[in-house]
Scaffold this active site. Structure first.
Site, short mmCIF file in Angstrom:
data_model
loop_
_atom_site.label_atom_id
_atom_site.label_comp_id
_atom_site.label_asym_id
_atom_site.label_seq_id
_atom_site.Cartn_x
_atom_site.Cartn_y
_atom_site.Cartn_z
N ARG A 1 7.20 -54.34 17.72
CA ARG A 1 8.15 -53.23 17.91
C ARG A 1 9.46 -53.63 17.24
O ARG A 1 10.17 -54.50 17.73
CB ARG A 1 8.34 -53.00 19.41
CG ARG A 1 8.87 -51.63 19.78
CD ARG A 1 9.29 -51.61 21.23
NE ARG A 1 10.41 -52.51 21.43
CZ ARG A 1 10.78 -53.03 22.62
NH1 ARG A 1 10.11 -52.73 23.71
NH2 ARG A 1 11.82 -53.83 22.71
N HIS B 1 13.12 -50.50 22.94
CA HIS B 1 12.15 -49.60 23.56
C HIS B 1 12.38 -48.15 23.11
O HIS B 1 11.46 -47.42 22.80
CB HIS B 1 12.27 -49.71 25.09
CG HIS B 1 11.42 -48.73 25.82
ND1 HIS B 1 10.04 -48.78 25.78
CD2 HIS B 1 11.75 -47.65 26.56
CE1 HIS B 1 9.56 -47.77 26.48
NE2 HIS B 1 10.57 -47.07 26.97
N TYR C 1 17.16 -58.83 24.13
CA TYR C 1 16.25 -59.80 24.75
C TYR C 1 15.17 -60.30 23.79
O TYR C 1 14.42 -61.20 24.11
CB TYR C 1 15.59 -59.15 25.98
CG TYR C 1 15.05 -57.76 25.68
CD1 TYR C 1 13.80 -57.59 25.10
CD2 TYR C 1 15.81 -56.62 25.94
CE1 TYR C 1 13.33 -56.34 24.78
CE2 TYR C 1 15.35 -55.36 25.64
CZ TYR C 1 14.10 -55.23 25.05
OH TYR C 1 13.64 -53.98 24.73
#
Ligand SMILES: Cc1ncc(C[n+]2csc(CCOP(=O)(O)OP(=O)(O)O)c2C)c(N)n1
Length: 306
Positions: free
Chosen positions: A225, A229, A237
Site C-alpha cells: 500500500r 489507509h 507508522y
C-alpha cells in the site's frame, strides 16, 4: 493500469481541493492486481471489487466520469450521490457492489457462484480481500461454503502488508495467506502482485478451472500500500525504507519497461497514451464538476424495496 493510476491521481487533487465528499482510498501501487484479474474474466462473469479495485471497475466498462461523479456525490454518478466512494456496482456490467464490512463479499460472491451453477449460467465469480480482511469470520465461512459445494469462485487476497496501521506480522502467526486454502481443500498460491502478466496468467488458470467445475481457488498477491489507509492518513507508522524498497517494484513502471524492452511499445507510443489519458481525464473531470448534486426528493428511491 495507466488510466487507473491517472484517475487515482486526479482524485487526489480533487480531494485536496475539497471536492471529494468523504474518504478517498488509493490503489496506488496495486493497479496490476485489479487490472490483471479483471482481464482474466469473460463477459458473463461477475466481479466483486473492494475499495482499492478502481482498475477492475474501469476494465468492466465504468468510465472515469462515473468514478469522479461518484466521489463528488453527483446525481450522474452510479449511486446518484448516495455513496461517495467505490461502493457501487452494475450487474449489466457484471459488477457486484463493494460491501464495506470486510469479508462480507466472500459469502455473497459464493452465493452468486452457487446461483450460476443452479441456473447453468457458466459464470465465474471473482472477488478481492485485503490481508486484514482475511482475519474475519466471513472470509473463512464463505471460502468453506464455496469449497464444500465446489463453486466457481476465485478469491484474490491483496496482501499489501498493512491493515490500516497493523502490519501482517501483528495480524496472524502464519503470514503466508495462501496456506489457508489447504484448510478448505482448495488450491492456494502466492504470487508477485506487482507483475501484471503473472497476475493475469494465474487468475486465468483459476478462472478456467472454476468454469470447468474444478471449484474455488485462493490467490495471494503480494504488493504494498503506497499511501496511507486513506487520503487523510500520512502512514507515519510505515518505515520509509520499506516504502522505498517497494517503490522500486512499481507495477506500472515494470510493465512499461517490459513493453519497451520487448519492442511492444516505443517511448513515443507511451507518450501518446499518457497524452490521450490526460486529455480524456480533463474532459471527464470537467463533466463531473459541471454535474448537479442530487435533487433532495430523490434520496429514497432505490434505497429500500418498493
Ligand atoms: C468487519 C470490518 N471490520 C473493520 C472495518 C474497518 N476497516 C475498514 S478497512 C480496514 C483495514 C483493512 O485492511 P486490509 O483488509 O488489509 O485492506 P487494505 O486497506 O490494506 O487494502 C478496517 C479495519 C470494516 N470495514 N469491516
Amino acid at each position: 493500469m495507466r488510466l487507473n493510476r491517472a484517475v487515482d491521481e486526479r482524485l487526489g487533487h480533487l480531494y485536496r481541493q475539497g471536492k471529494v465528499v468523504g474518504g478517498l482510498y488509493s490503489s496506488l501501487g496495486q493497479e496490476a492486481i485489479s487490472v490483471g484479474t479483471a482481464y482474466a474474466l469473460e463477459k458473463q462473469d461477475i466481479l466483486g471489487p473492494m475499495i482499492r479495485n478502481l482498475g477492475s471497475t474501469l476494465v468492466r466498462g465504468f468510465k472515469p466520469r462515473d468514478i469522479f461523479c461518484q466521489y463528488m456525490a453527483r446525481a450522474a454518478g452510479p449511486t446518484h450521490g448516495r455513496d461517495c466512494n467505490l461502493h457501487f456496482g452494475d450487474l449489466n456490467r457484471g459488477v457486484m457492489s463493494c460491501i464495506s464490512m470486510l469479508g462480507a463479499l466472500i459469502p455473497v460472491m459464493s452465493g452468486i457462484a452457487l446461483s450460476s451453477v443452479l441456473r447453468k449460467e457458466n459464470r465465474v465469480a471473482l472477488t478481492y480481500i485485503g490481508d486484514g480482511g482475511t482475519r474475519v469470520g466471513d472470509f473463512h465461512e464463505g471460502l468453506n461454503f464455496a469449497a464444500t459445494l465446489n463453486l466457481p469462485l476465485v478469491v484474490i487476497v491483496e496482501n499489501n502488508q498493512y491493515a490500516y496501521s497493523t502490519p501482517v506480522s501483528h495480524q496472524m502467526r502464519n503470514t503466508r495467506i495462501s496456506d489457508f486454502a489447504a484448510a478448505y481443500g482448495i488450491p492456494g498460491e502466492t504470487i508477485d502482485g506487482n507483475d501484471v502478466l503473472k497476475v493475469y496468467s494465474t487468475t486465468k488458470k483459476a478462472v478456467e478451472r472454476a468454469r470447468k467445475g474444478g471449484g474455488p481457488s485462493l490467490i495471494e498477491c503480494e504488493t504494498f500500500r503506497m499511501k496511507g489507509h486513506a487520503e487523510h492518513d500520512d502512514a507515519k507508522y510505515v518505515p520509509s525504507q520499506l516504502v522505498a524498497e517497494w517503490r522500486k517494484k512499481d507495477p506500472l513502471a515494470r510493465f512499461e519497461k517490459y513493453l519497451q524492452e520487448n519492442g511492444l511499445m516505443t517511448p513515443t507510443e507511451q507518450q501518446t497514451v499518457i497524452a490521450r489519458i490526460t486529455r480524456e481525464l480533463d474532459d471527464e473531470v470537467a463533466f463531473a464538476e459541471a454535474s448537479p448534486l442530487p435533487d433532495e426528493h430523490t434520496e429514497l428511491p432505490g434505497v429500500y424495496a418498493d
